[in-house]
Scaffold this active site. Structure first.
Site, PDB file in Angstrom:
ATOM      1  N   ARG A   1      66.180-114.242  -3.726  1.00 21.48           N
ATOM      2  CA  ARG A   1      65.837-113.554  -5.110  1.00 21.48           C
ATOM      3  C   ARG A   1      64.437-113.678  -5.594  1.00 21.48           C
ATOM      4  O   ARG A   1      64.041-115.065  -5.641  1.00 21.48           O
ATOM      5  CB  ARG A   1      66.763-113.691  -6.136  1.00 21.48           C
ATOM      6  CG  ARG A   1      66.495-113.069  -7.522  1.00 21.48           C
ATOM      7  CD  ARG A   1      65.805-114.107  -8.381  1.00 21.48           C
ATOM      8  NE  ARG A   1      65.733-113.678  -9.763  1.00 21.48           N
ATOM      9  CZ  ARG A   1      64.734-114.214 -10.752  1.00 21.48           C
ATOM     10  NH1 ARG A   1      64.305-115.070 -10.790  1.00 21.48           N
ATOM     11  NH2 ARG A   1      64.790-113.507 -11.782  1.00 21.48           N
TER      12      ARG A   1
ATOM     13  N   THR B   1      59.620-121.855 -17.337  1.00 23.19           N
ATOM     14  CA  THR B   1      58.676-121.301 -16.413  1.00 23.19           C
ATOM     15  C   THR B   1      57.466-121.688 -17.287  1.00 23.19           C
ATOM     16  O   THR B   1      57.169-121.739 -18.246  1.00 23.19           O
ATOM     17  CB  THR B   1      58.768-119.804 -16.315  1.00 23.19           C
ATOM     18  OG1 THR B   1      59.681-119.247 -15.645  1.00 23.19           O
ATOM     19  CG2 THR B   1      57.313-118.981 -15.921  1.00 23.19           C
TER      20      THR B   1
ATOM     21  N   THR C   1      57.254-115.161 -19.590  1.00 19.74           N
ATOM     22  CA  THR C   1      58.393-115.919 -19.070  1.00 19.74           C
ATOM     23  C   THR C   1      59.447-115.282 -19.689  1.00 19.74           C
ATOM     24  O   THR C   1      59.335-114.501 -20.740  1.00 19.74           O
ATOM     25  CB  THR C   1      58.564-117.228 -19.639  1.00 19.74           C
ATOM     26  OG1 THR C   1      59.833-117.987 -19.080  1.00 19.74           O
ATOM     27  CG2 THR C   1      58.241-117.384 -20.960  1.00 19.74           C
ATOM     28  N   GLY C   2      60.517-115.153 -18.820  1.00 18.76           N
ATOM     29  CA  GLY C   2      61.902-114.638 -19.439  1.00 18.76           C
ATOM     30  C   GLY C   2      62.647-114.050 -18.261  1.00 18.76           C
ATOM     31  O   GLY C   2      62.447-114.479 -17.115  1.00 18.76           O
TER      32      GLY C   2
ATOM     33  N   GLY D   1      63.551-112.296 -15.502  1.00 14.17           N
ATOM     34  CA  GLY D   1      62.449-111.407 -14.666  1.00 14.17           C
ATOM     35  C   GLY D   1      62.767-110.321 -14.297  1.00 14.17           C
ATOM     36  O   GLY D   1      62.064-109.476 -14.048  1.00 14.17           O
TER      37      GLY D   1
ATOM     38  N   GLY E   1      61.773-113.304  -8.561  1.00 16.29           N
ATOM     39  CA  GLY E   1      61.516-112.723 -10.180  1.00 16.29           C
ATOM     40  C   GLY E   1      60.187-112.033 -10.297  1.00 16.29           C
ATOM     41  O   GLY E   1      59.490-111.781  -9.507  1.00 16.29           O
ATOM     42  N   ASP E   2      59.780-112.197 -11.699  1.00 17.65           N
ATOM     43  CA  ASP E   2      58.670-111.499 -12.101  1.00 17.65           C
ATOM     44  C   ASP E   2      57.412-112.618 -11.848  1.00 17.65           C
ATOM     45  O   ASP E   2      56.235-111.961 -11.768  1.00 17.65           O
ATOM     46  CB  ASP E   2      58.701-111.044 -13.523  1.00 17.65           C
ATOM     47  CG  ASP E   2      59.010-112.172 -14.451  1.00 17.65           C
ATOM     48  OD1 ASP E   2      59.834-113.090 -13.957  1.00 17.65           O
ATOM     49  OD2 ASP E   2      58.309-112.204 -15.638  1.00 17.65           O
TER      50      ASP E   2
HETATM   51  N1  ASP Z   1      60.852-115.090 -15.188  1.00 16.07           N
HETATM   52  C1  ASP Z   1      61.371-116.234 -14.392  1.00 16.07           C
HETATM   53  C2  ASP Z   1      62.045-115.584 -13.498  1.00 16.07           C
HETATM   54  O1  ASP Z   1      62.824-114.490 -13.681  1.00 16.07           O
HETATM   55  C3  ASP Z   1      62.190-117.220 -15.184  1.00 16.07           C
HETATM   56  C4  ASP Z   1      61.497-117.611 -16.381  1.00 16.07           C
HETATM   57  O2  ASP Z   1      60.483-117.230 -16.904  1.00 16.07           O
HETATM   58  O3  ASP Z   1      62.233-118.614 -16.981  1.00 16.07           O
HETATM   59  O4  ASP Z   1      62.375-115.985 -12.332  1.00 16.07           O
END
Ligand code: ASP
Length: 250
Positions: free
Chosen positions: A181, A153, A204-205, A207, A183-184
């Protein structure tokens, strides 16, 4: 540590190009919000990153992209979720902020809005790369995701000569995510937040955990109300993510 030296060099070059694009805007006297947008576009167009071209694929062999942007000057914000056709999702998020009375658009309506304001549109297959297709097939077969399947991300934060700050985030999400779906990354307060005089965050992470903690807003609120340093506030929010079982960075 899982990367070859060549691959690491390619990623670093992509990051340097992104940083240069943002810095060019700022040194020409541009705004923080234009700088984060410019930095993110470079990474959306670079297929190494999980955003725009080169984004990961859903379990339905498609791409659904999420993006958000926030201007710390007036806390105006824009976001798109689950877009499939706009070439640069961050430009769609920016258009939502600047050219609509809303903060967030999703799905077909979001792509239609992007098209209506004249943004470049592409076939969904434009985003596909061999690498992400292979990753999808591996995840579908093994039913398990490696860390790399939800990394990549992109995000940027900036401060301009007037002291205004901004943040922006774009992602393809997680490899083999269920269609629909979200995410965050497109959620103001979860992955993206900017407030002048406080801080700007792009996250990032995993989500689902970042949404539940409200990571970006938690960091800003701790800085503003608890007087935490940025570092302490970030450690606190990421600690909450870890306590729930997730991981990631800001
Ligand atoms: N945060 C993103 C999600 O969950 C994925 C990522 O940051 O790698 O969609």
């Amino acid at each position: 540590q899982n990367m070859s030296a060549d691959k690491e060099a390619a990623y670093r070059a992509g990051l340097e190009a992104s940083l240069a694009a943002g810095a060019d805007v700022l040194s020409a006297g541009g705004s923080a919000v234009d700088a984060v947008q410019a930095a993110v576009i470079v990474m959306e167009d670079d297929e190494l990153f999980n955003a725009g071209k080169g984004a990961v694929m859903t379990a339905a062999y498609e791409h659904e992209l999420d993006a958000s942007i926030m201007d710390g000057r007036d806390r105006n914000a824009g976001a798109v979720a689950g877009v499939k056709r706009v070439k640069n999702p961050i430009l769609a998020a920016r258009a939502v902020m600047d050219q609509s009375e809303h903060v967030m658009f999703a799905g077909e309506g979001a792509d239609a809005f992007a098209e209506s304001v004249g943004l470049d549109m592409v076939e969904n297959s434009y985003f596909t790369t061999e690498r992400r297709l292979k990753a999808l097939e591996r995840v579908l077969e093994t039913q398990s995701r490696a860390d790399a399947d939800r990394h990549g991300t992109v995000g940027a934060v900036a401060i301009d000569k007037d002291g205004n700050i901004a943040a922006a985030t774009t992602t393809g999400g997680m490899t083999a995510k269920a269609p629909g779906r979200i995410g965050d990354s497109p959620l103001i307060g979860a992955a993206t937040y900017a407030q002048n005089g406080v801080c700007a965050v792009s996250a990032t992470g995993h989500g689902e955990y970042f949404i539940r903690v409200g990571v970006a807003k938690t960091i800003c609120t701790r800085v503003e109300l608890a007087g935490d340093s940025i570092d302490a506030a970030a450690q606190n929010a990421l600690g909450q993510v870890a306590d729930l079982g997730g991981d990631g960075g800001v």
